[in-house]
Design a protein around this motif. Structure first.
Motif, mmCIF file in Angstrom:
data_model
loop_
_atom_site.group_PDB
_atom_site.id
_atom_site.type_symbol
_atom_site.label_atom_id
_atom_site.label_comp_id
_atom_site.label_asym_id
_atom_site.label_seq_id
_atom_site.Cartn_x
_atom_site.Cartn_y
_atom_site.Cartn_z
ATOM 1 N N GLU A 2 -21.280 19.164 28.398
ATOM 2 C CA GLU A 2 -20.580 18.074 27.295
ATOM 3 C C GLU A 2 -19.254 17.945 28.650
ATOM 4 O O GLU A 2 -18.624 16.849 28.402
ATOM 5 C CB GLU A 2 -19.835 18.849 27.050
ATOM 6 N N ILE A 3 -18.595 19.202 29.369
ATOM 7 C CA ILE A 3 -17.874 18.594 30.353
ATOM 8 C C ILE A 3 -18.094 17.849 31.474
ATOM 9 O O ILE A 3 -16.988 16.866 31.494
ATOM 10 C CB ILE A 3 -17.142 19.966 31.397
ATOM 11 N N ALA A 4 -19.153 17.796 31.791
ATOM 12 C CA ALA A 4 -20.130 16.578 32.463
ATOM 13 C C ALA A 4 -20.032 15.026 31.693
ATOM 14 O O ALA A 4 -19.321 13.921 32.139
ATOM 15 C CB ALA A 4 -21.318 16.836 33.080
ATOM 16 N N ILE A 5 -20.129 15.294 30.528
ATOM 17 C CA ILE A 5 -20.485 13.980 29.866
ATOM 18 C C ILE A 5 -18.784 13.437 30.352
ATOM 19 O O ILE A 5 -18.511 12.229 30.092
ATOM 20 C CB ILE A 5 -21.139 14.320 29.206
ATOM 21 N N LEU A 6 -17.659 14.289 29.152
ATOM 22 C CA LEU A 6 -16.571 13.703 29.006
ATOM 23 C C LEU A 6 -15.806 13.859 30.676
ATOM 24 O O LEU A 6 -15.023 12.520 30.545
ATOM 25 C CB LEU A 6 -15.930 14.793 28.424
ATOM 26 N N THR A 7 -16.299 14.243 31.763
ATOM 27 C CA THR A 7 -15.822 13.510 33.014
ATOM 28 C C THR A 7 -16.342 12.087 33.372
ATOM 29 O O THR A 7 -14.966 11.676 33.987
ATOM 30 C CB THR A 7 -16.073 14.738 33.646
ATOM 31 N N VAL A 8 -17.256 12.315 33.125
ATOM 32 C CA VAL A 8 -18.231 10.683 33.623
ATOM 33 C C VAL A 8 -17.221 9.682 32.838
ATOM 34 O O VAL A 8 -17.233 8.775 33.058
ATOM 35 C CB VAL A 8 -19.934 10.632 33.460
ATOM 36 N N VAL A 9 -17.251 9.703 30.993
ATOM 37 C CA VAL A 9 -16.648 8.489 31.165
ATOM 38 C C VAL A 9 -15.643 8.375 31.499
ATOM 39 O O VAL A 9 -14.635 7.725 31.521
ATOM 40 C CB VAL A 9 -16.869 9.218 29.664
ATOM 41 N N SER A 10 -13.926 9.433 31.440
ATOM 42 C CA SER A 10 -12.673 9.548 32.492
ATOM 43 C C SER A 10 -12.868 8.932 33.912
ATOM 44 O O SER A 10 -11.914 7.864 33.776
ATOM 45 C CB SER A 10 -12.371 11.022 32.778
ATOM 46 N N MET A 11 -13.872 9.315 34.269
ATOM 47 C CA MET A 11 -13.960 8.886 35.554
ATOM 48 C C MET A 11 -14.277 7.373 35.695
ATOM 49 O O MET A 11 -13.663 6.435 36.626
ATOM 50 C CB MET A 11 -14.681 9.163 36.688
ATOM 51 N N LEU A 12 -14.845 6.547 35.039
ATOM 52 C CA LEU A 12 -15.579 5.581 33.894
ATOM 53 C C LEU A 12 -13.853 4.903 33.854
ATOM 54 O O LEU A 12 -13.825 3.515 34.115
ATOM 55 C CB LEU A 12 -16.614 5.176 33.438
ATOM 56 N N MET A 13 -13.447 4.805 33.117
ATOM 57 C CA MET A 13 -11.918 5.143 32.526
ATOM 58 C C MET A 13 -11.171 4.594 33.644
ATOM 59 O O MET A 13 -10.505 3.511 34.438
ATOM 60 C CB MET A 13 -11.415 5.886 31.620
ATOM 61 N N GLY A 14 -10.819 5.457 34.771
ATOM 62 C CA GLY A 14 -10.039 5.499 35.898
ATOM 63 C C GLY A 14 -10.566 4.059 37.159
ATOM 64 O O GLY A 14 -10.018 3.726 37.779
ATOM 65 N N ILE A 15 -12.069 3.904 37.153
ATOM 66 C CA ILE A 15 -12.768 2.717 38.114
ATOM 67 C C ILE A 15 -12.579 1.584 36.995
ATOM 68 O O ILE A 15 -12.313 0.939 37.812
ATOM 69 C CB ILE A 15 -13.915 3.121 37.857
ATOM 70 N N LEU A 16 -11.764 1.468 35.290
ATOM 71 C CA LEU A 16 -11.730 0.429 35.573
ATOM 72 C C LEU A 16 -10.254 0.221 35.826
ATOM 73 O O LEU A 16 -9.707 -0.988 35.287
ATOM 74 C CB LEU A 16 -12.176 0.774 33.774
ATOM 75 N N LEU A 17 -10.148 0.498 35.224
ATOM 76 C CA LEU A 17 -8.153 1.104 36.077
ATOM 77 C C LEU A 17 -7.610 0.111 37.406
ATOM 78 O O LEU A 17 -7.215 -0.919 37.644
ATOM 79 C CB LEU A 17 -7.630 2.524 35.488
ATOM 80 N N ILE A 18 -8.978 0.390 38.191
ATOM 81 C CA ILE A 18 -8.700 0.181 39.358
ATOM 82 C C ILE A 18 -9.311 -1.166 39.681
ATOM 83 O O ILE A 18 -8.051 -2.063 40.545
ATOM 84 C CB ILE A 18 -9.385 1.150 40.485
ATOM 85 N N PHE A 19 -9.979 -1.873 39.517
ATOM 86 C CA PHE A 19 -10.419 -2.770 38.899
ATOM 87 C C PHE A 19 -9.642 -4.247 38.135
ATOM 88 O O PHE A 19 -10.503 -4.778 38.882
ATOM 89 C CB PHE A 19 -12.443 -2.211 39.609
ATOM 90 N N SER A 20 -9.639 -3.223 37.423
ATOM 91 C CA SER A 20 -8.885 -4.592 35.957
ATOM 92 C C SER A 20 -6.956 -5.221 36.910
ATOM 93 O O SER A 20 -6.870 -4.394 37.692
ATOM 94 C CB SER A 20 -8.342 -3.884 34.970
#
Length: 61
Positions: free
Chosen positions: A43-61
């Protein structure tokens, strides 16, 4: 505004990578305590991956 998004996205990404590194160390060294963290690694891994995807979206938007 761009620097705030870049800094926030980068910090989210770094924190997520650090959490994944800690989980890998816990699995590698076969830690059993604290049990509530070790039992919830998927569960921690799934939530962390989703958070990392949000971080990548922030970087590239």
């Amino acid at each position: 505004m761009e620097t705030i998004k870049l800094a926030t996205g980068t910090s989210i990404l770094v924190i997520g990578l650090a959490i994944h590194l800690l989980m890998a160390c816990a699995r590698f060294f076969h830690l059993t305590k604290p049990a509530f963290l070790i039992e919830n690694i998927p569960e921690i891994a799934i939530l962390t991956v989703v958070s990392m995807l949000m971080g990548i979206l922030l970087i590239f938007s």
